[in-house]
Design an enzyme around this catalytic site. Structure first.
Site, mmCIF file in Angstrom:
data_model
loop_
_atom_site.group_PDB
_atom_site.id
_atom_site.type_symbol
_atom_site.label_atom_id
_atom_site.label_comp_id
_atom_site.label_asym_id
_atom_site.label_seq_id
_atom_site.Cartn_x
_atom_site.Cartn_y
_atom_site.Cartn_z
ATOM 1 N N SER A 207 50.457 -20.880 89.555
ATOM 2 C CA SER A 207 51.061 -21.749 90.547
ATOM 3 C C SER A 207 52.095 -20.979 91.378
ATOM 4 O O SER A 207 51.780 -19.968 91.980
ATOM 5 C CB SER A 207 51.674 -22.974 89.854
ATOM 6 O OG SER A 207 52.028 -23.963 90.790
ATOM 7 N N ASP B 58 46.216 -27.311 90.193
ATOM 8 C CA ASP B 58 47.220 -26.385 89.678
ATOM 9 C C ASP B 58 46.841 -25.761 88.328
ATOM 10 O O ASP B 58 46.481 -26.463 87.385
ATOM 11 C CB ASP B 58 48.542 -27.143 89.526
ATOM 12 C CG ASP B 58 49.739 -26.234 89.455
ATOM 13 O OD1 ASP B 58 49.810 -25.442 88.500
ATOM 14 O OD2 ASP B 58 50.603 -26.303 90.349
#
Length: 315
Positions: free
Chosen positions: A37, A181
């Site tokens: 991320s 994510d």
């Protein structure tokens, strides 16, 4: 580098100190750089080539701090109309993705995974197969169908559910995929990096692993607050819990698998700064910088020792 939204400022600032101690960029020292991320934005930034041959490889960690100090407020902003249409985030993701994509395009341009100057690993999660997927330089160089643009890699791994819409692309070429994510499966990518390093260099007699967190969030939800929460109550904090919940477990596992002198986890409880992924206020960014400085101070002797060793080993 762990995920954590705007808290990615912490690993960027901590690594800036490590680079200062080493006197060389991270890409000149580490054989594999991994990030999830927001940590992937830092990881990829450290590993990109520069435009001129006389420039050092990658952005410096200090330069990557500006991803957050200059851009976070814009990335995590939304209009009053969007708030109204989203109905408190129940019908739409919290933030439009255009600002994030513009920042990624500016930092990574047309560069692709195969262009990286050092091995890299970036976890994401693919929705149609319900499986984790790792973007890797080695795979991109072996098969051009897996050679995704860096801006798209960063977008795929940072598509935090409820914050940004999922990212759709073809990966490999010809196969439509939908990514969210990477933190939902590997917010702390250190174990992924360790396993991949063992696969890539099976005869290595020693591995040194430096893992940088974005702040330990222990005890930030009070018991009396969580009692009685239903779907609506859990909706907002759930993503933070999912992203951060497994990080400490990975740390405990690596402490068993690696010798103490070969594993450095740079992480402290996040006390003053906000735990929120999207608190891009000037006040909170300043507190995150202070938190990073406390990490550097707390681990000063370990940082100095491992910096010296890494430089010696790469000569």
């Amino acid at each position: 580098m762990d995920g954590g939204g705007v808290r990615g400022l912490v690993p960027a600032r901590v690594l800036a100190r490590l680079e200062s101690l080493m006197g060389v960029p991270c890409a000149d020292v580490f054989d594999l750089i991994a990030g999830t991320s927001t940590g992937a934005i830092v990881a990829l930034g450290l590993a990109v080539p520069r435009t001129r041959s006389d420039e050092p490889r990658g952005y410096t960690a200090a330069e990557l701090e500006s991803v957050y100090t200059r851009n976070a407020a814009r990335i995590f902003s939304r209009t009053a109309l969007r708030r109204l249409v989203a109905i408190d985030d129940l019908l739409e993701e919290r933030y439009p993705v255009a600002h994030l994509e513009q920042v990624l395009a500016r930092y990574f341009g047309e560069l692709r995974l195969s262009d990286l100057t050092v091995e890299a690993l970036v976890p994401s999660f693919e929705l149609s197969t319900r499986a984790p997927l790792m973007f890797e330089r080695a795979r991109a160089r072996a098969d051009e169908g897996h050679d995704l643009a860096l801006a798209h890699v960063a977008r795929a791994t940072s598509a935090a559910p409820t914050y940004f819409e999922p990212f759709q692309t073809e990966y490999p070429v010809g196969t439509p995929r939908m990514f969210v994510d990477g933190g939902v499966v590997a917010n702390n990518p250190a174990m992924c990096a360790f396993v991949r390093a063992r696969q890539m260099w099976p005869d290595a007699s020693r591995l040194i692993l430096v893992s940088v967190g974005t702040g330990d969030l222990s005890d930030w939800i009070r018991h009396d607050e969580a009692l009685g929460w239903g779907v609506a109550g859990w909706a907002k904090p759930l993503m933070e819990i999912v992203l951060d919940g497994g990080s400490e477990l990975v740390d405990q596992q690596l402490e068993v698998l690696l010798h103490a002198q070969d594993y450095l986890r740079l992480q402290l409880p996040l006390t003053d700064a906000s735990p929120r992924l999207d608190d891009a206020s000037t006040e909170n960014l300043s507190k995150l910088e202070e938190h990073a400085d406390r990490v550097v101070e707390h681990f000063a002797s370990r940082l100095e020792a491992i910096a010296r060793e890494l430089v010696v080993l790469t000569r």
